[in-house]
Design a protein around this motif. Structure first.
Motif, PDB file in Angstrom:
ATOM      1  N   ARG A 188       7.918  -0.878 -17.257  1.00  0.00           N
ATOM      2  CA  ARG A 188       8.186   0.505 -17.635  1.00  0.00           C
ATOM      3  C   ARG A 188       7.808   1.516 -16.563  1.00  0.00           C
ATOM      4  O   ARG A 188       7.776   2.705 -16.805  1.00  0.00           O
ATOM      5  CB  ARG A 188       7.407   0.860 -18.902  1.00  0.00           C
ATOM      6  CG  ARG A 188       7.994   0.263 -20.126  1.00  0.00           C
ATOM      7  CD  ARG A 188       6.992   0.306 -21.257  1.00  0.00           C
ATOM      8  NE  ARG A 188       7.147  -0.868 -22.095  1.00  0.00           N
ATOM      9  CZ  ARG A 188       8.046  -0.968 -23.058  1.00  0.00           C
ATOM     10  NH1 ARG A 188       8.838   0.028 -23.323  1.00  0.00           N
ATOM     11  NH2 ARG A 188       8.150  -2.081 -23.749  1.00  0.00           N
ATOM     12  N   GLU A 189       7.439   1.045 -15.385  1.00  0.00           N
ATOM     13  CA  GLU A 189       7.068   1.997 -14.331  1.00  0.00           C
ATOM     14  C   GLU A 189       7.687   1.553 -13.013  1.00  0.00           C
ATOM     15  O   GLU A 189       8.167   0.431 -12.895  1.00  0.00           O
ATOM     16  CB  GLU A 189       5.548   2.093 -14.224  1.00  0.00           C
ATOM     17  CG  GLU A 189       4.868   0.784 -14.278  1.00  0.00           C
ATOM     18  CD  GLU A 189       3.411   0.952 -14.669  1.00  0.00           C
ATOM     19  OE1 GLU A 189       2.590   0.183 -14.183  1.00  0.00           O
ATOM     20  OE2 GLU A 189       3.109   1.872 -15.461  1.00  0.00           O
ATOM     21  N   PRO A 190       7.679   2.439 -12.034  1.00  0.00           N
ATOM     22  CA  PRO A 190       8.289   2.061 -10.763  1.00  0.00           C
ATOM     23  C   PRO A 190       7.581   0.843 -10.161  1.00  0.00           C
ATOM     24  O   PRO A 190       6.377   0.694 -10.317  1.00  0.00           O
ATOM     25  CB  PRO A 190       8.070   3.291  -9.877  1.00  0.00           C
ATOM     26  CG  PRO A 190       7.662   4.396 -10.765  1.00  0.00           C
ATOM     27  CD  PRO A 190       7.120   3.803 -12.015  1.00  0.00           C
ATOM     28  N   GLY A 240      12.794   2.428 -13.948  1.00  0.00           N
ATOM     29  CA  GLY A 240      12.203   3.104 -12.800  1.00  0.00           C
ATOM     30  C   GLY A 240      12.803   2.496 -11.545  1.00  0.00           C
ATOM     31  O   GLY A 240      13.691   1.642 -11.632  1.00  0.00           O
ATOM     32  N   SER A 241      12.312   2.923 -10.398  1.00  0.00           N
ATOM     33  CA  SER A 241      12.882   2.457  -9.144  1.00  0.00           C
ATOM     34  C   SER A 241      12.091   1.285  -8.572  1.00  0.00           C
ATOM     35  O   SER A 241      10.946   1.068  -8.922  1.00  0.00           O
ATOM     36  CB  SER A 241      12.905   3.592  -8.126  1.00  0.00           C
ATOM     37  OG  SER A 241      13.760   4.622  -8.579  1.00  0.00           O
ATOM     38  N   LEU A 294      -1.602   0.088  -5.256  1.00  0.00           N
ATOM     39  CA  LEU A 294      -2.992  -0.391  -5.242  1.00  0.00           C
ATOM     40  C   LEU A 294      -3.861   0.436  -6.182  1.00  0.00           C
ATOM     41  O   LEU A 294      -4.763  -0.091  -6.839  1.00  0.00           O
ATOM     42  CB  LEU A 294      -3.569  -0.337  -3.821  1.00  0.00           C
ATOM     43  CG  LEU A 294      -2.920  -1.297  -2.824  1.00  0.00           C
ATOM     44  CD1 LEU A 294      -3.561  -1.140  -1.450  1.00  0.00           C
ATOM     45  CD2 LEU A 294      -3.060  -2.733  -3.295  1.00  0.00           C
ATOM     46  N   LEU A 295      -3.598   1.747  -6.244  1.00  0.00           N
ATOM     47  CA  LEU A 295      -4.361   2.605  -7.164  1.00  0.00           C
ATOM     48  C   LEU A 295      -4.180   2.139  -8.603  1.00  0.00           C
ATOM     49  O   LEU A 295      -5.094   2.235  -9.422  1.00  0.00           O
ATOM     50  CB  LEU A 295      -3.911   4.060  -7.031  1.00  0.00           C
ATOM     51  CG  LEU A 295      -4.352   4.800  -5.765  1.00  0.00           C
ATOM     52  CD1 LEU A 295      -3.559   6.087  -5.603  1.00  0.00           C
ATOM     53  CD2 LEU A 295      -5.838   5.102  -5.787  1.00  0.00           C
ATOM     54  N   ASP A 296      -2.997   1.606  -8.894  1.00  0.00           N
ATOM     55  CA  ASP A 296      -2.723   1.140 -10.253  1.00  0.00           C
ATOM     56  C   ASP A 296      -3.195  -0.289 -10.478  1.00  0.00           C
ATOM     57  O   ASP A 296      -3.027  -0.828 -11.565  1.00  0.00           O
ATOM     58  CB  ASP A 296      -1.217   1.237 -10.547  1.00  0.00           C
ATOM     59  CG  ASP A 296      -0.797   2.666 -10.813  1.00  0.00           C
ATOM     60  OD1 ASP A 296      -1.648   3.451 -11.245  1.00  0.00           O
ATOM     61  OD2 ASP A 296       0.381   2.990 -10.572  1.00  0.00           O
ATOM     62  N   LYS A 325       7.664  19.038 -12.515  1.00  0.00           N
ATOM     63  CA  LYS A 325       6.738  17.896 -12.587  1.00  0.00           C
ATOM     64  C   LYS A 325       7.573  16.651 -12.420  1.00  0.00           C
ATOM     65  O   LYS A 325       8.564  16.458 -13.118  1.00  0.00           O
ATOM     66  CB  LYS A 325       6.015  17.860 -13.930  1.00  0.00           C
ATOM     67  CG  LYS A 325       4.811  18.776 -13.960  1.00  0.00           C
ATOM     68  CD  LYS A 325       3.577  17.993 -14.369  1.00  0.00           C
ATOM     69  CE  LYS A 325       2.336  18.656 -13.816  1.00  0.00           C
ATOM     70  NZ  LYS A 325       1.212  18.618 -14.660  1.00  0.00           N
ATOM     71  N   ALA A 326       7.161  15.810 -11.476  1.00  0.00           N
ATOM     72  CA  ALA A 326       7.916  14.579 -11.297  1.00  0.00           C
ATOM     73  C   ALA A 326       7.608  13.628 -12.440  1.00  0.00           C
ATOM     74  O   ALA A 326       6.577  13.737 -13.067  1.00  0.00           O
ATOM     75  CB  ALA A 326       7.559  13.944  -9.967  1.00  0.00           C
ATOM     76  N   ALA A 327       8.502  12.711 -12.643  1.00  0.00           N
ATOM     77  CA  ALA A 327       8.326  11.764 -13.765  1.00  0.00           C
ATOM     78  C   ALA A 327       7.062  10.951 -13.595  1.00  0.00           C
ATOM     79  O   ALA A 327       6.704  10.599 -12.513  1.00  0.00           O
ATOM     80  CB  ALA A 327       9.521  10.827 -13.822  1.00  0.00           C
TER      81      ALA A 327
END
Lengths: 242, 271
Positions: free
Chosen positions: A140-142, A160-161, B158-160, B269-271
């Protein structure tokens, strides 16, 4: 608009997984080798013709020690096909390649012989991996650069991309509801009916069932368009979606 | 408890240190207690940009290894009494940073400060991963060109994945700070446009810092640009970014573009 993207004589590159025995030595190596010899004596030919991976993660060893250890294995006719968990600094030319991303399997899968203690500590039976029954996953996310999504069991859908430098490897089809800038490989375990769909094609590389196509070989008319790709024989076909 | 912000980018030379100092000084000018921590062990720069290079006695590595207490290593800014610097060591390398040591220092800093700004080194190795490990939010510094954008994308991944927040299953708040932006070059196509960068990275924008001689001049005199010349365009952009970090909602302006464009950018605001 249907375009022929490959000629008939393309090279096929496929992913395939094999089962290997993993040896995790501990220090000091002398003691460990004694126990290995003891094991080999009790179970003759265990290592013969078997792919063996050496796991050196968390071992504080340097390049010389690793080289010596590999020498010891060579003397015992144990052929090491890869090294797992090694810092790049201790690897040298001529050593087996570094491996990563290994997954544990059940002990029964490894040995038909009587149970053999491969690790020195108490044996920790590894629970067999439970595979979900679902044949598709949804992200559900890029998908960011450097990430790979590998799902040999079925379809991958990304909402997402997929960034440049990211990759999606699916056993089934790949669906990207966004821009595909990275790599997408569908039908990676041998599925010629898999397809790739994306909302905007900027891909670095596309593959279906091992037939590859680089960005440079794609007709410029497809770039930036919503596209689906499929395989006819050994030829990747593409058409824009409405 | 203070909030930990990591200023990171993957790529070097995009403006992490400049932005850490400028955002730190901007927040401190609002009366909040700010500590800026230099994680670039071995290649420290933040002390120079903040004009404290002659006052470094103890550093982050000393504190981590227990050779000095945190208050001994913190350097109070001469111009702003709520702004502090925890310098990096120049004589060691990043292996001197231990996960336990960093955790202890971060825990202590959080008790004394409102904001802890971690200036990450370039790259994705130990220094960078430890700098982001304890962050509550991230400022991803990006230049409008393809290699910087791709490296930023990698860092966002990496942050995620590698931060404590991610490991606890929480979402890391990430903000994009676009630096060294030159509207004329973007218009000519020599640089990526703001929209292109946002489309690729898809995280909210907290500021666009124009390419400006004021930034270089501030570095050379050893002052964060928000202190050296508080009315320069980059300083104003940093002040706005700091307000957005504290949760204010402000329209974003693209430096050097005509007013007409504001409507399009307003409240985006970007997605």
């Amino acid at each position: 608009m249907t375009k022929v993207l490959t000629d008939a004589r393309s090279i096929r590159i496929k992913g395939r997984s094999f089962l290997a025995v993993v040896l995790s030595p501990d220090l000091p190596f002398d003691d460990w080798l004694v126990r290995l010899d003891d094991l080999a004596a009790r179970s003759a030919g265990f290592f013969l013709g078997r792919p063996v991976v050496l796991d050196v993660a968390d071992l504080p060893i340097d390049r010389t020690q690793l080289k010596e250890l590999l020498g010891e294995f060579a003397q015992r006719n144990v052929s090491i096909m890869g090294i797992e968990g090694a810092r790049p600094s201790i690897l040298a030319q001529g050593m087996p390649p570094a491996l990563k991303g290994g997954k544990p399997v059940s002990d029964e899968a490894v040995a038909k012989e009587p149970i053999i203690e491969l690790r020195n500590s108490q044996s920790k039976p590894v629970a067999a991996e439970v595979r979900p029954a679902s044949q598709s996953i949804i992200i559900r996310e890029p998908v960011r650069s450097g990430q790979s999504v590998i799902f040999p069991e079925g379809d991958v859908t990304v909402i997402g991309s997929v960034a440049s430098g990211a990759e999606i490897i699916a056993g089934g089809s790949v669906h990207i509801y966004g821009t595909l800038r990275g790599r997408a490989m569908a039908g990676s375990v041998g599925n010629a009916s898999a397809r790739i769909f994306c909302r905007k094609l900027e891909a670095e590389l596309l593959a279906i069932d091992g037939v590859y196509k680089m960005a440079e070989d794609m007709p410029p008319g497809l770039r930036g368009q919503p596209v689906q790709l499929w395989l006819e024989g050994d030829t990747i076909m593409a058409e824009t979606l409405i | 408890m203070g909030k930990v912000i990591v200023v990171t980018s993957g790529k070097g030379g995009v403006g992490k240190t400049t932005s850490s100092a400028a955002l730190g000084a901007a927040l401190a000018q609002r009366g909040e207690k700010v500590a800026v921590v230099d994680f670039d062990v071995g290649l420290r720069n933040l002390d120079l940009v903040m004009g404290a290079e002659r006052r470094v006695v103890y550093d982050l590595v000393n504190v981590i290894q227990g050779e000095a207490k945190l208050p001994q290593a913190l350097i109070r800014d001469k111009r702003l009494e709520t702004l502090f610097l925890l310098p990096a060591s120049q004589t060691r390398d990043k292996d001197a940073l231990t996960p336990e040591g960093v955790e202890r220092v971060m825990g202590e800093l959080k008790r004394y400060f409102d904001w802890i700004i971690c200036d990450s080194p370039a790259g994705i190795e130990r220094g960078a991963t430890l700098a982001m490990r304890h962050a509550d939010m991230a400022v991803v510094v990006t230049n409008p060109e393809v290699s910087s954008v791709r490296d930023s994308d990698r860092i966002i991944g990496l942050l995620d994945a590698k931060t404590l927040k991610a490991e606890r299953g929480e979402r890391m708040e990430k903000h994009l700070l676009l630096t060294r932006y030159d509207a004329n070059r973007a218009e000519r196509g020599d640089m990526l446009k703001v929209d292109d960068v946002l489309e690729i990275l898809s995280i909210p924008l907290i500021g666009i810092i124009p390419e400006s001689m004021d930034v270089l001049r501030a570095s050379n005199i050893g002052a964060p640009v928000t202190l050296a010349d508080a009315r320069s365009t980059p300083a104003l952009a940093y002040f706005d970014a700091a307000r957005r970090l504290s949760g204010e909602v402000l329209p974003i302006t693209i430096p050097g573009e005509k007013r007409g464009i504001f409507g399009k950018i307003f409240g985006r605001k970007a997605a």
